[in-house]
Scaffold this motif. Structure first.
Motif, PDB file in Angstrom:
ATOM      1  N   GLN A 111       0.826  -1.196   0.000  1.00  0.00           N
ATOM      2  CA  GLN A 111       0.000   0.000   0.000  1.00  0.00           C
ATOM      3  C   GLN A 111       0.866   1.254   0.000  1.00  0.00           C
ATOM      4  O   GLN A 111       1.878   1.310   0.705  1.00  0.00           O
ATOM      5  CB  GLN A 111      -0.896   0.034   1.239  1.00  0.00           C
ATOM      6  N   TYR A 112       0.437   2.239  -0.770  1.00  0.00           N
ATOM      7  CA  TYR A 112       1.060   3.558  -0.736  1.00  0.00           C
ATOM      8  C   TYR A 112       0.202   4.538  -1.516  1.00  0.00           C
ATOM      9  O   TYR A 112      -0.659   4.153  -2.299  1.00  0.00           O
ATOM     10  CB  TYR A 112       2.493   3.551  -1.263  1.00  0.00           C
ATOM     11  N   ILE A 113       0.481   5.821  -1.288  1.00  0.00           N
ATOM     12  CA  ILE A 113      -0.110   6.884  -2.093  1.00  0.00           C
ATOM     13  C   ILE A 113       0.995   7.411  -2.982  1.00  0.00           C
ATOM     14  O   ILE A 113       2.084   7.741  -2.516  1.00  0.00           O
ATOM     15  CB  ILE A 113      -0.671   8.022  -1.226  1.00  0.00           C
ATOM     16  N   MET A 114       0.715   7.465  -4.261  1.00  0.00           N
ATOM     17  CA  MET A 114       1.656   7.969  -5.238  1.00  0.00           C
ATOM     18  C   MET A 114       1.149   9.336  -5.678  1.00  0.00           C
ATOM     19  O   MET A 114       0.004   9.447  -6.119  1.00  0.00           O
ATOM     20  CB  MET A 114       1.690   6.982  -6.415  1.00  0.00           C
ATOM     21  N   ILE A 115       1.968  10.361  -5.495  1.00  0.00           N
ATOM     22  CA  ILE A 115       1.564  11.672  -6.009  1.00  0.00           C
ATOM     23  C   ILE A 115       2.361  11.916  -7.286  1.00  0.00           C
ATOM     24  O   ILE A 115       3.568  11.720  -7.340  1.00  0.00           O
ATOM     25  CB  ILE A 115       1.706  12.808  -4.981  1.00  0.00           C
ATOM     26  N   VAL A 116       1.649  12.298  -8.334  1.00  0.00           N
ATOM     27  CA  VAL A 116       2.227  12.405  -9.658  1.00  0.00           C
ATOM     28  C   VAL A 116       2.107  13.847 -10.136  1.00  0.00           C
ATOM     29  O   VAL A 116       1.038  14.450 -10.054  1.00  0.00           O
ATOM     30  CB  VAL A 116       1.505  11.454 -10.652  1.00  0.00           C
ATOM     31  N   GLY A 117       3.202  14.401 -10.645  1.00  0.00           N
ATOM     32  CA  GLY A 117       3.166  15.775 -11.097  1.00  0.00           C
ATOM     33  C   GLY A 117       4.405  16.121 -11.903  1.00  0.00           C
ATOM     34  O   GLY A 117       5.251  15.255 -12.144  1.00  0.00           O
ATOM     35  N   PRO A 118       4.547  17.342 -12.311  1.00  0.00           N
ATOM     36  CA  PRO A 118       3.484  18.345 -12.240  1.00  0.00           C
ATOM     37  C   PRO A 118       2.375  18.028 -13.244  1.00  0.00           C
ATOM     38  O   PRO A 118       2.641  17.493 -14.313  1.00  0.00           O
ATOM     39  CB  PRO A 118       4.191  19.649 -12.601  1.00  0.00           C
ATOM     40  N   HIS A 119       1.169  18.337 -12.872  1.00  0.00           N
ATOM     41  CA  HIS A 119       0.002  18.013 -13.691  1.00  0.00           C
ATOM     42  C   HIS A 119      -0.345  19.245 -14.524  1.00  0.00           C
ATOM     43  O   HIS A 119      -0.993  20.163 -14.036  1.00  0.00           O
ATOM     44  CB  HIS A 119      -1.150  17.609 -12.789  1.00  0.00           C
ATOM     45  N   THR A 120       0.125  19.273 -15.781  1.00  0.00           N
ATOM     46  CA  THR A 120      -0.055  20.458 -16.620  1.00  0.00           C
ATOM     47  C   THR A 120      -0.770  20.177 -17.934  1.00  0.00           C
ATOM     48  O   THR A 120      -1.034  21.105 -18.696  1.00  0.00           O
ATOM     49  CB  THR A 120       1.317  21.087 -16.947  1.00  0.00           C
ATOM     50  N   SER A 121      -1.051  18.900 -18.229  1.00  0.00           N
ATOM     51  CA  SER A 121      -1.596  18.546 -19.538  1.00  0.00           C
ATOM     52  C   SER A 121      -2.396  17.250 -19.445  1.00  0.00           C
ATOM     53  O   SER A 121      -2.177  16.438 -18.540  1.00  0.00           O
ATOM     54  CB  SER A 121      -0.415  18.354 -20.508  1.00  0.00           C
ATOM     55  N   ASN A 122      -3.293  17.046 -20.400  1.00  0.00           N
ATOM     56  CA  ASN A 122      -4.004  15.768 -20.487  1.00  0.00           C
ATOM     57  C   ASN A 122      -3.034  14.624 -20.783  1.00  0.00           C
ATOM     58  O   ASN A 122      -3.331  13.467 -20.481  1.00  0.00           O
ATOM     59  CB  ASN A 122      -5.080  15.815 -21.575  1.00  0.00           C
ATOM     60  N   TRP A 123      -1.889  14.915 -21.374  1.00  0.00           N
ATOM     61  CA  TRP A 123      -0.885  13.888 -21.657  1.00  0.00           C
ATOM     62  C   TRP A 123      -0.380  13.237 -20.374  1.00  0.00           C
ATOM     63  O   TRP A 123       0.058  12.089 -20.391  1.00  0.00           O
ATOM     64  CB  TRP A 123       0.286  14.473 -22.451  1.00  0.00           C
ATOM     65  N   ASP A 124      -0.406  13.954 -19.257  1.00  0.00           N
ATOM     66  CA  ASP A 124       0.053  13.397 -17.977  1.00  0.00           C
ATOM     67  C   ASP A 124      -0.704  12.111 -17.651  1.00  0.00           C
ATOM     68  O   ASP A 124      -0.111  11.112 -17.238  1.00  0.00           O
ATOM     69  CB  ASP A 124      -0.146  14.396 -16.834  1.00  0.00           C
ATOM     70  N   ILE A 126      -2.691   0.368  -9.847  1.00  0.00           N
ATOM     71  CA  ILE A 126      -2.719   1.592  -9.053  1.00  0.00           C
ATOM     72  C   ILE A 126      -4.020   2.302  -9.378  1.00  0.00           C
ATOM     73  O   ILE A 126      -4.314   2.571 -10.541  1.00  0.00           O
ATOM     74  CB  ILE A 126      -1.504   2.492  -9.364  1.00  0.00           C
ATOM     75  N   HIS A 127      -4.789   2.597  -8.367  1.00  0.00           N
ATOM     76  CA  HIS A 127      -6.077   3.262  -8.537  1.00  0.00           C
ATOM     77  C   HIS A 127      -5.871   4.772  -8.615  1.00  0.00           C
ATOM     78  O   HIS A 127      -4.828   5.281  -8.237  1.00  0.00           O
ATOM     79  CB  HIS A 127      -7.003   2.911  -7.371  1.00  0.00           C
ATOM     80  N   PHE A 128      -6.889   5.465  -9.090  1.00  0.00           N
ATOM     81  CA  PHE A 128      -6.808   6.926  -9.148  1.00  0.00           C
ATOM     82  C   PHE A 128      -8.194   7.508  -8.926  1.00  0.00           C
ATOM     83  O   PHE A 128      -9.216   6.822  -9.052  1.00  0.00           O
ATOM     84  CB  PHE A 128      -6.221   7.395 -10.485  1.00  0.00           C
ATOM     85  N   LEU A 129      -8.208   8.777  -8.564  1.00  0.00           N
ATOM     86  CA  LEU A 129      -9.446   9.526  -8.417  1.00  0.00           C
ATOM     87  C   LEU A 129      -9.506  10.533  -9.555  1.00  0.00           C
ATOM     88  O   LEU A 129      -8.479  11.116  -9.918  1.00  0.00           O
ATOM     89  CB  LEU A 129      -9.479  10.261  -7.070  1.00  0.00           C
ATOM     90  N   TYR A 132      -4.033  -2.010  -1.743  1.00  0.00           N
ATOM     91  CA  TYR A 132      -4.533  -0.796  -2.387  1.00  0.00           C
ATOM     92  C   TYR A 132      -3.413   0.221  -2.561  1.00  0.00           C
ATOM     93  O   TYR A 132      -2.667   0.528  -1.634  1.00  0.00           O
ATOM     94  CB  TYR A 132      -5.665  -0.193  -1.549  1.00  0.00           C
ATOM     95  N   LYS A 133      -3.301   0.722  -3.783  1.00  0.00           N
ATOM     96  CA  LYS A 133      -2.361   1.787  -4.115  1.00  0.00           C
ATOM     97  C   LYS A 133      -3.169   2.875  -4.809  1.00  0.00           C
ATOM     98  O   LYS A 133      -4.031   2.584  -5.633  1.00  0.00           O
ATOM     99  CB  LYS A 133      -1.256   1.266  -5.028  1.00  0.00           C
ATOM    100  N   LEU A 134      -2.882   4.119  -4.480  1.00  0.00           N
ATOM    101  CA  LEU A 134      -3.665   5.243  -4.993  1.00  0.00           C
ATOM    102  C   LEU A 134      -2.738   6.303  -5.568  1.00  0.00           C
ATOM    103  O   LEU A 134      -1.768   6.693  -4.915  1.00  0.00           O
ATOM    104  CB  LEU A 134      -4.502   5.846  -3.866  1.00  0.00           C
ATOM    105  N   ALA A 135      -3.011   6.743  -6.790  1.00  0.00           N
ATOM    106  CA  ALA A 135      -2.261   7.831  -7.415  1.00  0.00           C
ATOM    107  C   ALA A 135      -3.134   9.082  -7.464  1.00  0.00           C
ATOM    108  O   ALA A 135      -4.318   9.004  -7.811  1.00  0.00           O
ATOM    109  CB  ALA A 135      -1.827   7.437  -8.821  1.00  0.00           C
TER     110      ALA A 135
END
Length: 184
Positions: A26-39, A54-57, A101-104
């Motif tokens: 289990q972990y939370i993955m924070i992904v960035g920088p979020h600047t485009s739909n390509w991300d 990895i799940h996402f919201l 559970y893993k969440l991005a």
């Protein structure tokens, strides 16, 4: 089949990994920088290449027909950002009830420039007692940089400033200033 396709897409597009996700449940993955739909697209391909669920919201508008089924199938859960929906407690419950559970999440919460991050990811990690993994999508180097995981110390200002220092070295698809941390 999907994993092999993703691995092939990473290879032909020139993207590569630096670092790897922790080998924990289990972990939370924070992904960035979020600047485009390509991300999101690069993120889904990278997740497939890593062979990790990895799940996402995502904003609730993504989960309506005709594409809602697709976003759910790849691990998404809708969030209605117009409502106060106690997201921290709901996400912490997912970690409590699902042992793998893993969440991005994108700490900006949007592709638009922001002056501060949303810090729900930090509160979720603390409440669920799971580590945070910072992931940078560096478009100038075509690298997905995965930092070592860390447990939140409870000193939110210090921890988030450390994360921001990592992201200051990452060049997003549409370069922008990484925000300074401000208390909420």
């Amino acid at each position: 089949m999907f994993n092999r396709l993703c691995h092939w897409l990473m290879k032909i597009s020139g993207w590569r990994f630096e670092g790897s996700p922790p080998q924990i449940n289990q972990y939370i993955m924070i992904v960035g920088p979020h600047t485009s739909n390509w991300d999101f697209i690069i993120g889904v391909i990278a997740r497939g290449a890593l062979k990790t669920q990895i799940h996402f919201l995502g904003k609730h508008q993504l989960f309506i027909p005709p594409w809602g089924w697709f976003f759910r199938a790849i691990g998404g859960s809708p969030v209605d950002r117009r409502k106060n929906n106690n997201l921290v407690d709901s996400a912490a419950l997912l970690f409590a009830t699902q042992p793998h559970y893993k969440l991005a999440l994108a700490p900006e919460g949007t592709r638009s420039p922001v002056t501060r991050w949303k810090t729900g990811f930090y509160h979720i990690a603390q409440q669920a007692q799971v580590p945070i993994v910072a992931v940078g999508l560096d478009f100038s180097l075509k690298k997905i940089i995965i930092a070592p995981s860390f447990m939140p110390t409870g000193n939110k200002r210090h921890d988030i400033n450390e994360l921001l220092n990592f992201y200051r070295t990452i060049n997003g698809c549409k370069p922008k200033q990484i925000p300074e941390y401000r208390d909420e």
